[in-house]
Design a protein around this motif. Structure first.
Motif, mmCIF file in Angstrom:
data_model
loop_
_atom_site.group_PDB
_atom_site.id
_atom_site.type_symbol
_atom_site.label_atom_id
_atom_site.label_comp_id
_atom_site.label_asym_id
_atom_site.label_seq_id
_atom_site.Cartn_x
_atom_site.Cartn_y
_atom_site.Cartn_z
ATOM 1 N N HIS A 153 2.294 11.799 -0.150
ATOM 2 C CA HIS A 153 1.543 12.803 0.604
ATOM 3 C C HIS A 153 2.036 14.210 0.258
ATOM 4 O O HIS A 153 1.233 15.145 0.142
ATOM 5 N N SER B 250 -0.456 4.340 -0.151
ATOM 6 C CA SER B 250 -1.272 5.505 0.179
ATOM 7 C C SER B 250 -0.694 6.336 1.319
ATOM 8 O O SER B 250 -1.014 7.523 1.441
ATOM 9 N N HIS B 251 0.157 5.752 2.170
ATOM 10 C CA HIS B 251 0.699 6.507 3.309
ATOM 11 C C HIS B 251 2.185 6.830 3.153
ATOM 12 O O HIS B 251 2.830 7.233 4.123
ATOM 13 N N GLU C 192 8.367 13.941 7.744
ATOM 14 C CA GLU C 192 8.120 12.658 8.375
ATOM 15 C C GLU C 192 9.327 12.208 9.189
ATOM 16 O O GLU C 192 9.183 11.672 10.305
ATOM 17 N N ASP D 81 0.838 -1.189 0.000
ATOM 18 C CA ASP D 81 0.000 0.000 0.000
ATOM 19 C C ASP D 81 0.881 1.251 0.000
ATOM 20 O O ASP D 81 1.673 1.479 0.916
#
Length: 410
Positions: free
Chosen positions: A124, A118-119, A403, A116
């Motif tokens: 982002h 998406s994160h 991050e 995945d």
């Protein structure tokens, strides 16, 4: 005479190569969905290259909002046609579409087993960049298209309506209402002279295109049923999806799911996995059709299936644009229509403002660091005139750094 004849093909070739290169670059870097794509197009072709003025660009956007299909892709096709004729429209579509289409076909082959995405921080960051790009578009268009209190009021009303009715019907209703208000109440005394668009389409070709659109829309299902040919049935399903959807890529997903999952062409888990991958690639969401074609259980599938489904879902857009452009260009020169377009263009600004909030802002800005990064990107775009591709790199890198700072801070 000979030199002039030789120079013209050379000029057309240069224009075509220019379209190919610019839209390829946009196809690689245009994250953020259709509203962000319109912002990228405006920055590139209105502000930077000055291929057309603000009013002409807004008229094109308004036309594509009326038509079914992927609005940002349709705007790109028109821009390519205006620059380099029919070949330019095809080149613009091909260059803008193929990066994401190829990535999704590769995912269907199993290259996307990275999990995945998406994160992922850099992805982002690209969503945050989309906030700045759309904000720049709203900022610039509002200054030119909403210079008085009447049109500013129309824009705000359109924003409120589209937020209250978050669907294609809300957008189309707002555009129709804006056009009627403009026609009835906005003065035509100071209407500016409208610059003609160099539309390479005659009325005969326009009528032929609209006729072919209707023949395929109603004829393909009949032909598919009569022949029981899977390829024709596949083309018919994707052509119908591209013909009947208003509001962009997310709206077409239910149509595609109903077309492919109940028939057993692809299972629902594979459908959802491909949809997730489509969120992580740049360019138009309609390229999801390429993934579905490649992931089909029966032939045509793989690369051939991906290309068949991609061509089928986009063919209605080409036929509708060829059919509408010459009539639209003729209408937009009339005084009453210009008054209506004042209201429509103010409405388009309002729709963009609503889209800036949702889904663009709400899917990207979750923390003060996100807001700060978006604000810096907006500053660089609007006041420092930084090229959008550098902003993309800045956003991806900035989100990764943020991050890392938060990780080590914890």
């Amino acid at each position: 005479m000979t030199a002039g004849v030789e120079a013209r093909p050379d000029k057309e070739r240069r224009a075509l190569l220019e379209v190919l290169w610019i839209f390829l670059r946009l196809g690689v870097m245009s994250f953020g969905g259709p509203i962000a794509h319109l912002g990228y197009f405006r920055a590139e072709f209105v502000e930077r290259r000055k291929w057309l003025d603000e009013a002409a660009y807004s008229d094109i956007v308004a036309l594509c909002q009326f038509l079914p299909g992927p609005a940002s892709s349709q705007v790109g096709i028109i821009l390519g046609m205006l620059r380099a004729g029919f070949a330019g429209g095809l080149a613009a579509w091909l260059s803008f579409t193929m990066p994401s289409a190829l990535a999704l076909v590769a995912f269907a082959y199993g290259v996307g087993r990275l999990g995945d995405l998406s994160h992922v921080a850099w992805l982002h960051g690209l969503k945050i960049v989309a906030v700045a790009v759309v904000a720049q578009a709203v900022w610039g268009m509002a200054k030119n298209l909403c210079p008085d209190r009447e049109r500013a009021t129309i824009a705000v009303a359109a924003t409120l309506l589209t937020l209250a009715v978050p669907s294609a019907s809300g957008q189309i209703g707002a555009i129709v209402a804006g056009g009627v208000i403009g026609w009835l109440f906005l003065s035509s005394a100071n209407n500016a002279t409208t610059t003609p668009l160099a539309v390479p389409v005659g009325r005969r070709m326009a009528i032929a295109s609209l006729t072919l659109f209707a023949v395929l829309l109603f004829g393909l299902p009949v032909l598919a049923k009569a022949t029981a040919n899977h390829t024709i049935e596949l083309i018919s399903s994707f052509y119908r999806s591209g013909s009947l959807v208003f509001g962009g890529g997310h709206v077409v997903l239910p149509l595609l799911q109903q077309a492919v999952v109940p028939r057993g062409w692809i299972d629902n888990d594979a459908f959802l996995a491909g949809y997730g991958a489509a969120q992580a690639v740049p360019g138009p969401l309609f390229t999801f059709a390429a993934y579905l074609g490649a992931a089909m259980k029966t032939a045509p599938n793989g690369w051939a299936g991906g290309l068949v489904c991609l061509a089928a879902i986009y063919l209605p857009s080409f036929l509708l644009l060829l059919g509408a452009l010459p009539f639209w260009d003729a209408l937009r020169h009339r005084a009453g229509v210009q008054s209506a377009l004042k209201g429509i263009n103010a409405t388009v600004v309002g729709i963009l403002l609503g889209a800036l909030y949702t889904p663009v802002w709400t899917s990207a800005i979750f923390a003060p660091g996100d807001f700060g990064l978006g604000l810096l990107a907006f500053l660089l775009l609007v006041f420092w005139r930084t090229p959008p591709w550098l902003i993309v790199i800045f956003g991806a890198g900035g989100a990764t750094v943020l991050e890392g700072v938060m990780y080590f801070g914890d």
